[in-house]
Enzyme design. Structure first.
Site, PDB file in Angstrom:
ATOM      1  N   GLU A  40      -3.705   0.482   1.039  1.00 37.94           N
ATOM      2  CA  GLU A  40      -4.263   1.230   2.167  1.00 37.94           C
ATOM      3  C   GLU A  40      -4.884   2.518   1.660  1.00 37.94           C
ATOM      4  O   GLU A  40      -4.180   3.395   1.168  1.00 37.94           O
ATOM      5  CB  GLU A  40      -3.167   1.540   3.197  1.00 37.94           C
TER       6      GLU A  40
ATOM      7  N   ARG B 239      -9.056  10.164   4.503  1.00 40.58           N
ATOM      8  CA  ARG B 239      -8.741  11.595   4.622  1.00 40.58           C
ATOM      9  C   ARG B 239      -9.457  12.424   3.582  1.00 40.58           C
ATOM     10  O   ARG B 239      -9.273  13.632   3.518  1.00 40.58           O
ATOM     11  CB  ARG B 239      -7.233  11.828   4.431  1.00 40.58           C
TER      12      ARG B 239
ATOM     13  N   THR C 278      -5.677   5.707   8.412  1.00 39.07           N
ATOM     14  CA  THR C 278      -6.086   6.886   9.173  1.00 39.07           C
ATOM     15  C   THR C 278      -7.335   6.609  10.008  1.00 39.07           C
ATOM     16  O   THR C 278      -8.201   7.462  10.146  1.00 39.07           O
ATOM     17  CB  THR C 278      -6.303   8.112   8.244  1.00 39.07           C
TER      18      THR C 278
ATOM     19  N   LYS D 227       2.285  -0.470  13.286  1.00 36.26           N
ATOM     20  CA  LYS D 227       2.746   0.542  12.338  1.00 36.26           C
ATOM     21  C   LYS D 227       3.714   1.460  13.076  1.00 36.26           C
ATOM     22  O   LYS D 227       3.502   1.784  14.247  1.00 36.26           O
ATOM     23  CB  LYS D 227       1.544   1.333  11.826  1.00 36.26           C
TER      24      LYS D 227
HETATM   25  C1  3PG Z   1       0.785   8.622   5.692  1.00 36.33           C
HETATM   26  O1  3PG Z   1       0.017   8.175   6.521  1.00 36.33           O
HETATM   27  O2  3PG Z   1       0.687   9.755   5.183  1.00 36.33           O
HETATM   28  C2  3PG Z   1       1.862   7.719   5.298  1.00 36.33           C
HETATM   29  O3  3PG Z   1       2.733   7.563   6.307  1.00 36.33           O
HETATM   30  C3  3PG Z   1       2.500   8.052   4.003  1.00 36.33           C
HETATM   31  O4  3PG Z   1       3.616   8.819   4.158  1.00 36.33           O
HETATM   32  P1  3PG Z   1       4.423   9.255   2.861  1.00 36.33           P
HETATM   33  O5  3PG Z   1       3.508  10.161   2.076  1.00 36.33           O
HETATM   34  O6  3PG Z   1       5.632   9.980   3.409  1.00 36.33           O
HETATM   35  O7  3PG Z   1       4.771   8.012   2.106  1.00 36.33           O
END
Ligand code: 3PG
Length: 213
Positions: free
Chosen positions: A47, A51, A74, A134
């Site tokens: 994924e 961002r 995202t 999710k």
């Molecule tokens: C995110 O979208 O940032 C994810 O949930 C990842 O979270 P993490 O950095 O705590 O693994």
């Protein structure tokens, strides 16, 4: 693509490995070696979060890495969905769910993991046909204990929890019948990427892949 079809495709992605790496890519030069390192360690589903400025170009590159299955995370707007699809993403992930986002995924044929946290949010998505969701932010929202509890009245929904998950607590989630995989950024630490230490990332991926071996 209907929500039911989207969920079936999303579930197939979630079943590829116990962990889906959540990737924040700042340097486009990292895209290929990072994907190769994670796939080599046994984590094919990746994924890429939208961002960073180079995220879509990273998806374009990673989509060509043999063995990789690259999605976009995202996703917030219909424009994100369209751009992700055009870049070659084969699945999408969103922290939440809006009707416009869901409609765009149907229109652009992008299987989506829509985000939900509360019983009502989960039920609203289930009503539309989204049986794979999710759960974010997982640890902050009650973690594996919450998902175990919600699985009693709503056993027909599967979840990919993300947020605050690492090697220390991943098994708490993966031991639940409703959890095909967890997501997390711990397998691609920023410092290892900055050093170009792809072997370290393959080692982390292999540890994660073995969580349900
Ligand atoms: C995110 O979208 O940032 C994810 O949930 C990842 O979270 P993490 O950095 O705590 O693994």
């Amino acid at each position: 693509m209907t929500p039911t079809e989207q969920s079936a495709r999303a579930l197939a992605v979630c079943r590829l490995a116990p962990v889906v790496p959540v990737l924040v890519i700042d340097d486009l030069a990292h895209a290929r070696p990072l994907a190769e390192a994670l796939v080599a360690g046994g984590l094919p589903a990746l994924e890429v979060t939208l961002r960073t400025p180079c995220a879509l170009d990273a998806i374009r590159i990673m989509a060509h890495v043999p063995g990789g299955v690259v999605g976009a995370g995202t996703l917030l707007t219909p424009a994100d969905v369209r751009a992700a699809k055009e870049a070659g993403a084969t699945f999408g992930v969103s922290p939440g769910a809006t009707d416009r986002l869901l409609d765009a995924c149907a229109e652009y044929d992008l299987p989506l993991l829509p985000g939900a946290v509360t019983a009502s949010e989960i039920m609203a998505l289930l009503e539309k046909g989204y049986t794979v969701q999710k759960f974010f932010p997982a640890e902050q929202s009650g973690g594996a204990a919450f998902l175990k509890s919600i699985g009693a009245p709503i056993p027909q929904v599967s979840f990919c929890p993300t947020g605050g998950i690492g090697l220390k607590n991943a098994r708490d989630y993966l031991s639940l019948k409703t959890i095909p995989c967890v997501g997390g950024s711990w397998v691609a630490p920023k410092d290892a990427m900055a050093r170009g230490d792809w072997a370290a990332i393959t080692t982390l991926a292999a540890e994660a892949a073995a969580l349900r071996a």
